[in-house]
Motif scaffolding. Sequence first.
Motif, PDB file in Angstrom:
ATOM      1  N   MET A 208       0.602  -1.295  -0.002  1.00 63.36           N
ATOM      2  CA  MET A 208      -0.230   0.165   0.050  1.00 63.36           C
ATOM      3  C   MET A 208       0.549   1.530  -0.045  1.00 63.36           C
ATOM      4  SD  MET A 208      -3.118  -1.222  -0.434  1.00 63.36           S
ATOM      5  CE  MET A 208      -3.617   0.806  -0.628  1.00 63.36           C
ATOM      6  N   GLU A 209       1.928   1.237   0.731  1.00 63.82           N
ATOM      7  CA  GLU A 209       2.779   2.492   0.274  1.00 63.82           C
ATOM      8  C   GLU A 209       3.459   2.590  -0.694  1.00 63.82           C
ATOM      9  OE1 GLU A 209       3.380   0.794   5.214  1.00 63.82           O
ATOM     10  OE2 GLU A 209       3.083   0.010   3.204  1.00 63.82           O
ATOM     11  N   GLY A 210       4.021   1.619  -1.520  1.00 61.24           N
ATOM     12  CA  GLY A 210       4.044   2.334  -2.867  1.00 61.24           C
ATOM     13  C   GLY A 210       3.160   1.721  -3.744  1.00 61.24           C
ATOM     14  N   ARG A 211       1.929   2.220  -3.322  1.00 62.22           N
ATOM     15  CA  ARG A 211       0.649   2.342  -4.462  1.00 62.22           C
ATOM     16  C   ARG A 211       0.269   4.152  -3.778  1.00 62.22           C
ATOM     17  NH1 ARG A 211      -3.479  -3.036  -3.730  1.00 62.22           N
ATOM     18  NH2 ARG A 211      -1.741  -4.028  -3.744  1.00 62.22           N
ATOM     19  N   LEU A 212       0.729   4.239  -2.800  1.00 54.50           N
ATOM     20  CA  LEU A 212       0.772   5.580  -2.076  1.00 54.50           C
ATOM     21  C   LEU A 212       1.197   6.043  -2.891  1.00 54.50           C
ATOM     22  CD1 LEU A 212      -0.499   4.743   1.178  1.00 54.50           C
ATOM     23  CD2 LEU A 212      -2.106   6.030  -0.321  1.00 54.50           C
ATOM     24  N   THR A 213       2.976   5.966  -2.916  1.00 59.89           N
ATOM     25  CA  THR A 213       3.665   6.862  -3.270  1.00 59.89           C
ATOM     26  C   THR A 213       3.383   7.201  -4.815  1.00 59.89           C
ATOM     27  OG1 THR A 213       5.282   5.966  -1.917  1.00 59.89           O
ATOM     28  CG2 THR A 213       6.186   6.977  -4.184  1.00 59.89           C
ATOM     29  N   MET A 214       2.901   5.990  -5.720  1.00 60.96           N
ATOM     30  CA  MET A 214       2.704   6.189  -6.939  1.00 60.96           C
ATOM     31  C   MET A 214       1.305   7.349  -6.940  1.00 60.96           C
ATOM     32  SD  MET A 214       2.981   2.584  -8.241  1.00 60.96           S
ATOM     33  CE  MET A 214       2.840   2.839 -10.327  1.00 60.96           C
ATOM     34  N   ALA A 215       0.109   7.266  -6.541  1.00 63.73           N
ATOM     35  CA  ALA A 215      -1.059   8.035  -6.719  1.00 63.73           C
ATOM     36  C   ALA A 215      -0.551   8.922  -6.099  1.00 63.73           C
ATOM     37  CB  ALA A 215      -2.344   6.881  -5.809  1.00 63.73           C
ATOM     38  N   ASN A 216       0.274   9.159  -5.438  1.00 61.18           N
ATOM     39  CA  ASN A 216       0.854  11.122  -5.333  1.00 61.18           C
ATOM     40  C   ASN A 216       1.671  11.477  -6.204  1.00 61.18           C
ATOM     41  OD1 ASN A 216       3.573  12.212  -4.429  1.00 61.18           O
ATOM     42  ND2 ASN A 216       1.825  12.437  -2.060  1.00 61.18           N
ATOM     43  N   MET A 217       1.566  10.765  -6.929  1.00 60.90           N
ATOM     44  CA  MET A 217       3.155  11.760  -8.666  1.00 60.90           C
ATOM     45  C   MET A 217       2.173  12.104  -9.708  1.00 60.90           C
ATOM     46  SD  MET A 217       6.582  10.327  -7.499  1.00 60.90           S
ATOM     47  CE  MET A 217       7.889  11.714  -8.615  1.00 60.90           C
ATOM     48  N   ALA A 218       1.126  10.832  -9.542  1.00 64.51           N
ATOM     49  CA  ALA A 218       0.101  11.398 -10.686  1.00 64.51           C
ATOM     50  C   ALA A 218      -0.144  13.118 -11.027  1.00 64.51           C
ATOM     51  CB  ALA A 218      -1.368  10.552  -9.955  1.00 64.51           C
ATOM     52  N   ILE A 219      -0.253  13.754 -10.120  1.00 60.64           N
ATOM     53  CA  ILE A 219       0.281  15.172 -10.938  1.00 60.64           C
ATOM     54  C   ILE A 219       1.426  15.874 -11.449  1.00 60.64           C
ATOM     55  CG2 ILE A 219       1.331  16.280  -8.477  1.00 60.64           C
ATOM     56  CD1 ILE A 219      -1.586  17.895 -10.938  1.00 60.64           C
ATOM     57  N   GLU A 220       2.060  14.584 -11.321  1.00 58.72           N
ATOM     58  CA  GLU A 220       3.825  15.098 -11.948  1.00 58.72           C
ATOM     59  C   GLU A 220       3.594  14.946 -13.147  1.00 58.72           C
ATOM     60  OE1 GLU A 220       5.491  16.917  -9.715  1.00 58.72           O
ATOM     61  OE2 GLU A 220       4.138  16.305  -7.541  1.00 58.72           O
ATOM     62  N   ALA A 221       2.510  14.408 -14.130  1.00 55.94           N
ATOM     63  CA  ALA A 221       2.550  13.904 -15.252  1.00 55.94           C
ATOM     64  C   ALA A 221       1.030  14.619 -15.609  1.00 55.94           C
ATOM     65  CB  ALA A 221       2.496  11.913 -15.565  1.00 55.94           C
ATOM     66  N   GLY A 222       0.834  15.525 -14.995  1.00 56.97           N
ATOM     67  CA  GLY A 222       0.085  16.148 -14.853  1.00 56.97           C
ATOM     68  C   GLY A 222      -1.989  16.068 -15.286  1.00 56.97           C
ATOM     69  N   GLY A 223      -1.907  14.500 -13.907  1.00 56.95           N
ATOM     70  CA  GLY A 223      -2.687  13.950 -14.157  1.00 56.95           C
ATOM     71  C   GLY A 223      -4.342  14.780 -13.164  1.00 56.95           C
ATOM     72  N   LYS A 224      -5.572  14.212 -13.636  1.00 55.02           N
ATOM     73  CA  LYS A 224      -6.378  14.857 -12.628  1.00 55.02           C
ATOM     74  C   LYS A 224      -6.381  14.384 -11.165  1.00 55.02           C
ATOM     75  CE  LYS A 224     -10.219  17.388 -11.870  1.00 55.02           C
ATOM     76  NZ  LYS A 224      -9.707  18.665 -11.059  1.00 55.02           N
ATOM     77  N   ASN A 225      -6.276  12.409 -11.259  1.00 54.93           N
ATOM     78  CA  ASN A 225      -5.700  11.700 -10.447  1.00 54.93           C
ATOM     79  C   ASN A 225      -5.497  11.047 -11.085  1.00 54.93           C
ATOM     80  OD1 ASN A 225      -8.654  10.765 -11.660  1.00 54.93           O
ATOM     81  ND2 ASN A 225      -8.836   9.395 -10.988  1.00 54.93           N
ATOM     82  N   GLY A 226      -4.971   9.578  -9.979  1.00 57.89           N
ATOM     83  CA  GLY A 226      -4.286   8.542 -10.051  1.00 57.89           C
ATOM     84  C   GLY A 226      -4.927   7.387  -9.277  1.00 57.89           C
TER      85      GLY A 226
END
Length: 424
Positions: A208-226
């Motif tokens: 879950m820590e790894g998933r939280l990290t990835m979702a956190n950085m969705a915005i760094e690709a311009g994402g509305k959400n991860g």
Amino acid sequence: MSQTISEKILAAHCGKASVKPGELISAKVDFCLGNDITAPVAINEFRKIGVSKVFDKNRIALVPDHFTPNKDIKSAEQVKVLREFAKEMGIVNFFEVGRMGVEHALLPELGLVLPGDLIIGADSHTCTYGALGAFSTGVGSTDLAACMATGEVWFKVPESIKFNLNGKLPKDVTGKDLILYIIGLIGVDGALYKSMEFAGDAVYELSMEGRLTMANMAIEAGGKNGIFPVDEKTKAYVKEAQKAGIRIAEPKFYASDPDAVYAKVYDIDVTKLEPQVAFPHLPENSKPLSKVGNIKIDQSYIGSCTNGRIEDMRQAAEVLKGRHVHPEVRLIIIPATPKVYRQIIDEGIMEVFLDAGAAVSTPTCGPCLGGHMGILAAGEKTIATSNRNFVGRMGSPKSEVYLSNPAVAAASAIAGKIVGPKDL
């Protein structure tokens, strides 16, 4: 009508059977949040609306985490605005120093954000909670003000991009490396106003820590959400978090339909990936560790809403144990929440950090945004487990920030240059 997980959540919250990309909707929000930078602006705008109370005192969080413990008079005044508003409105989830953690680590840990929720926050990294199978996104302070008053916010339904992460993860590759690789692949605007949906065998292997990290950085690709699919790991995490008893609500579990439509699909074989390092001054400038070269550093920072959780602390401790920080490097470690701070003490990790020569701080965003607790001077270089390395992000505009996972940041602190644990 077939839909993605994001479309299903948005449809449920605007009272429709389905929604489609590009559609404008008004949706009811399950939870909203602000911090010591964004919430004072929202509170000022809230007062202009002319309402006397917030929509629900239990479903708003005010987390003064960016400049706390207060670094100066201005930051103290900012937090005072939050404190007085929380008292006036009876807002339950105001987190004072001692209870305060980095917001995007604290709220999932306490069970305040749940699968199936629609969550907004006046902070761009609010997309973190998509790791739980929620639709979660950052908004401006005025949108937060309207939400605090009405419990609703408007959206344009985003298109979705699917990332199928296939194969078994190499031992030293983490969620941080996966998201840095993806951002390097598509660019900082590669998912602009799109939902980034993660799927595939490697996703279920992630903690879950790894998933939280990835979702956190969705915005760094311009994402509305991860957003991630819900599995047994998600349910176990949520069950444990809800023991805090702060928010009593039933999580709702959504899944994308097999024939849902995506704007684009990426199939990525993870089996040969290396740890990644993002070079200045964009997260998209990622390179495999073997291609980094000889880059000396002045500082290493392990923490933030991206990598300040207990798994991150354990990874750093495994590298640091029995070793000492290079004499020309400052190693700053900041556990993201009081619970993580207690865990590193109970597990003997604090002793490892101190023996290695690290400075360990109370939870705060601090150096991640160039706030305090580790500002860079002109010409200095740092490796950091945070999420951004823009010009001047952590101090002087003439400094440089390199992004990595916690094990690489720890190894680099020992070596005095950017290396991985295997290079020590």
